[in-house]
Write a protein that holds these residues in place. Structure first.
Motif, PDB file in Angstrom:
ATOM      1  N   GLU A  97      -2.690   5.464  -2.299  1.00 49.51           N
ATOM      2  CA  GLU A  97      -3.856   6.032  -2.958  1.00 49.51           C
ATOM      3  C   GLU A  97      -3.448   6.900  -4.150  1.00 49.51           C
ATOM      4  OE1 GLU A  97      -5.980   8.289  -0.053  1.00 49.51           O
ATOM      5  OE2 GLU A  97      -6.033   6.644   1.405  1.00 49.51           O
TER       6      GLU A  97
ATOM      7  N   THR B 286      -9.647   6.805   0.907  1.00 48.70           N
ATOM      8  CA  THR B 286      -9.311   5.382   0.954  1.00 48.70           C
ATOM      9  C   THR B 286     -10.021   4.568  -0.118  1.00 48.70           C
ATOM     10  OG1 THR B 286     -11.071   5.065   2.605  1.00 48.70           O
ATOM     11  CG2 THR B 286      -8.844   5.447   3.432  1.00 48.70           C
TER      12      THR B 286
ATOM     13  N   THR C 253       0.757   7.823  -6.884  1.00 47.73           N
ATOM     14  CA  THR C 253       0.037   6.647  -6.377  1.00 47.73           C
ATOM     15  C   THR C 253       0.468   6.297  -4.955  1.00 47.73           C
ATOM     16  OG1 THR C 253       1.701   5.187  -7.361  1.00 47.73           O
ATOM     17  CG2 THR C 253      -0.254   5.667  -8.681  1.00 47.73           C
TER      18      THR C 253
ATOM     19  N   GLU D 112      -5.456   9.821  -7.101  1.00 45.37           N
ATOM     20  CA  GLU D 112      -6.546  10.801  -7.113  1.00 45.37           C
ATOM     21  C   GLU D 112      -7.124  10.916  -8.513  1.00 45.37           C
ATOM     22  OE1 GLU D 112      -4.956  13.831  -3.582  1.00 45.37           O
ATOM     23  OE2 GLU D 112      -4.534  14.301  -5.692  1.00 45.37           O
TER      24      GLU D 112
ATOM     25  N   LEU E 126      -9.657   5.080  -3.082  1.00 42.33           N
ATOM     26  CA  LEU E 126      -8.771   5.082  -4.240  1.00 42.33           C
ATOM     27  C   LEU E 126      -7.427   4.439  -3.914  1.00 42.33           C
ATOM     28  CD1 LEU E 126      -9.590   8.641  -5.607  1.00 42.33           C
ATOM     29  CD2 LEU E 126     -10.319   6.438  -6.537  1.00 42.33           C
ATOM     30  N   VAL E 127      -7.451   3.410  -3.064  1.00 40.53           N
ATOM     31  CA  VAL E 127      -6.232   2.637  -2.794  1.00 40.53           C
ATOM     32  C   VAL E 127      -5.921   1.782  -4.002  1.00 40.53           C
ATOM     33  CG1 VAL E 127      -6.635   2.626  -0.299  1.00 40.53           C
ATOM     34  CG2 VAL E 127      -7.572   0.781  -1.736  1.00 40.53           C
TER      35      VAL E 127
ATOM     36  N   GLY F 178      -2.176   9.454   0.716  1.00 40.41           N
ATOM     37  CA  GLY F 178      -2.988   8.937   1.812  1.00 40.41           C
ATOM     38  C   GLY F 178      -2.162   8.335   2.934  1.00 40.41           C
TER      39      GLY F 178
END
Length: 463
Positions: free
Chosen positions: A394, A453, A386, A396, A455-456, A389
Motif C-alpha cells: 500500500e 487496503t 509503497t 498513502e 491503496l494497494v 499495510g
C-alpha cells in the motif's frame, strides 16, 4: 597586432593585477595577526595593498575601453554587411578574423570529459600556480554567468567551493533520483546561525471570553499558557572516496560522483520529511481509512475531501487555504486512468465542469502536476513508501496545508568538502556532501493521510 590580441593582453594583465592584489591583502591579514605588529609596518602594507587596488582599477578601465571599441567594431561590421552591395561585400566569414564572446577556460570542444579540469584541481592542491590561475578564471566566469547560484564563494586558495563546469554534468546519464518534490513545496525558512534546535512557542491554554452573568460580577478569565516546541537540527550527509588514479587518469569522474551525491542528498532529505520515525509526515498525520477490496478513483475522492475537511477543522482561522495533496506517481496515474459518467455536483474554480480534475502534464519534480476536482493541487513524490499495510503493497496520500509544513535549511546547503590529506596514505580523495535541516508538520495537528487496503498496488482498468 589586432584588437583581439590587445584585449587578450588586457585580460591577462587584469588577472595578474587581481592575483597581486589578493596576495597583498593576504599578506596584510597575516601581518595583523603578528604579536610584534607595529603601526608603521601596517601602514606600509596598507599602502602596498592600495597601490595594488589602483592597478586593478587601471587595468579594468583599459580592458573596458578595448571591449567597448570591439563592440563598436562589431556593430560597424554588421551594418556594413547589411548595406554593402553583393559585389563589393567583404570576404567570406571563414576568410577573415572575427572576435566574439571570449571562450570559456574549460570547454567541451577541448576538454569533453573533464580531464583538464580535474587535473587542474589536483595540481592546484600541489601548488601549481598555472592551474590555480585557470581555476580562478573559471570561477570568475561562473560568477559572471551564474552568480545568483554561487552564494558561498570560497576563495580558490581554499579550493572548497569550486563549481564543476556545467557541460560535464549535462551530457552523462545519471542514476535516476526521486529528489525532493515535497520538500520544495514546504514552507521554507533559513536555518538559524547557531544551535542544534529550533524552538517555537505554541499557545496550548487559551484565554477565556464568556457572557457576564450579572452586572458588576467577575467576567470570564483563564490564564494563557504556552508550551515550548523544540525541533532538532539534523545533519544530512554522504561521502565517497575516490582513488587518485580514478581522478587523475580517468575522465569526468569527480563531477559525476559529486552530482550523484547532490541527487542522493535531495532524495534523503525529502524521504526524512515524509517517512522519518516519530516526526515524518506519515507518523504525524491523522489517518483517514480507505478500506476497499475493489478500489476505484471515484470511491477514493470522497476520502480526499474528508481529509481536507480535517485539515481545515484543525487550523480554523490559521488555515491559509494553500492545501496540497501529495501522492506517489502510481496513484496519480491510476486516478487519471479512471473513467465514468458522473461528476461532482458543485463545480470548483479553475476546474472544468464534468471532469475529475486536471492534469497539467508537468514532468516529475517540476512542481504541481495537476488539480483534483475541488481544485486542490497535486504533488507527485516517489519517496512515498509503497510497502505499507498488512500486505506490504500500500501507499498513502497526504493532505496538508503547505504553510504548516515547515522546513529550515542552510541557504548554502548542500556544502562540498574535498579532502586529500585524510586519505593520502592510500592515494584516496575524500568527497563529502552535507547540510543541516530541521522540519515540523506538527505545529498544529493538521496533516491528514488516506491509508488502507484501497491503496494497494493499482491496476489500470479504466474504472
Amino acid at each position: 597586432m589586432t584588437l583581439a590580441d590587445l584585449i587578450a593582453q588586457a585580460r591577462t594583465a587584469l588577472e595578474t593585477a587581481i592575483t597581486t592584489r589578493q596576495q597583498e591583502q593576504d599578506a596584510l591579514v597575516a601581518l595583523r595577526s603578528d604579536p610584534n605588529l607595529t603601526e608603521d609596518a601596517v601602514t606600509a602594507r596598507v599602502a602596498t595593498r592600495d597601490a595594488a587596488d589602483t592597478e586593478v582599477t587601471r587595468r579594468q578601465s583599459a580592458l573596458d575601453e578595448l571591449l567597448a571599441e570591439q563592440a563598436r567594431e562589431d556593430e560597424i561590421a554588421a551594418l556594413s554587411a547589411r548595406v554593402a552591395p553583393a559585389a563589393t561585400r567583404a570576404p567570406a566569414y571563414d576568410q577573415v578574423a572575427r572576435v566574439g564572446a571570449e571562450e570559456r577556460t574549460y570547454r567541451p570542444d577541448q576538454d569533453r570529459r573533464g580531464g583538464q579540469f580535474e587535473t587542474d584541481v589536483a595540481a592546484a592542491f600541489l601548488g601549481d600556480y598555472e592551474a590555480r590561475d585557470r581555476l580562478a578564471r573559471h570561477m570568475a566566469e561562473e560568477r559572471t554567468e551564474r552568480g545568483d547560484q554561487l552564494v558561498r564563494a570560497a576563495g580558490t586558495g581554499a579550493f572548497s567551493g569550486l563549481v564543476v563546469p556545467q557541460y560535464l554534468t549535462d551530457l552523462y546519464a545519471p542514476a535516476a533520483s526521486t529528489k525532493r518534490p515535497f520538500a520544495d513545496v514546504c514552507r521554507p525558512h533559513d536555518m538559524p546561525a547557531q544551535g542544534m534546535t529550533v524552538n517555537l512557542s505554541r499557545v496550548t491554554t487559551t484565554t477565556s471570553v464568556d457572557t457576564q452573568t450579572t452586572e458588576n460580577t467577575a467576567v470570564a478569565e483563564q490564564d494563557i499558557d504556552d508550551t515550548l516546541m523544540s525541533i532538532n537540527v539534523q545533519t544530512n550527509a554522504g561521502q565517497q572516496t575516490l582513488s587518485r588514479q580514478a581522478i587523475e587518469r580517468g575522465a569526468g569522474i569527480e563531477p559525476v560522483v559529486l552530482d550523484d551525491l547532490f541527487r542522493r542528498y535531495a532524495s534523503s532529505l525529502d524521504t526524512k520529511l515524509l517517512n522519518q520515525a516519530t516526526n515524518g509526515l506519515t507518523n504525524v498525520a491523522t489517518a483517514v481509512a480507505y478500506t476497499d477490496a475493489t478500489p476505484t478513483a471515484t470511491e477514493l475522492y470522497p476520502k480526499v475531501l474528508e481529509g481536507l475537511s480535517g485539515v481545515e477543522a484543525a487550523l480554523l482561522d490559521q488555515s491559509s487555504g494553500d492545501n496540497v495533496a501529495v501522492m506517489h506517481s502510481r496513484r496519480w496515474y491510476w486516478m487519471q486512468n479512471a473513467m465514468g459518467s458522473t461528476w461532482p455536483l458543485i463545480t470548483q474554480p479553475g476546474v472544468v465542469a464534468q471532469t475529475l480534475g486536471t492534469n497539467y502534464a508537468e514532468v516529475y519534480g517540476r512542481g504541481v502536476r495537476g488539480v483534483l476536482p475541488n481544485g486542490t493541487p497535486v504533488i507527485v513524490d516517489n519517496n512515498i513508501a509503497t510497502n505499507l499495510g498488512a500486505g506490504t503493497n500500500e501507499d498513502e496520500i497526504y493532505l496538508v496545508d503547505r504553510n504548516e509544513c515547515h522546513l529550515w535549511e542552510d541557504p548554502d546547503a548542500p556544502m562540498y568538502i574535498r579532502a586529500e590529506q585524510t586519505k593520502a596514505a592510500s592515494l584516496g580523495v575524500l568527497m563529502v556532501v552535507y547540510g543541516y535541516f530541521a522540519y515540523t508538520h506538527a505545529r498544529y495537528p493538521q496533516a491528514r493521510k488516506i491509508a488502507g487496503t484501497g491503496l494497494v498496488t493499482p491496476t489500470f482498468t479504466g474504472a
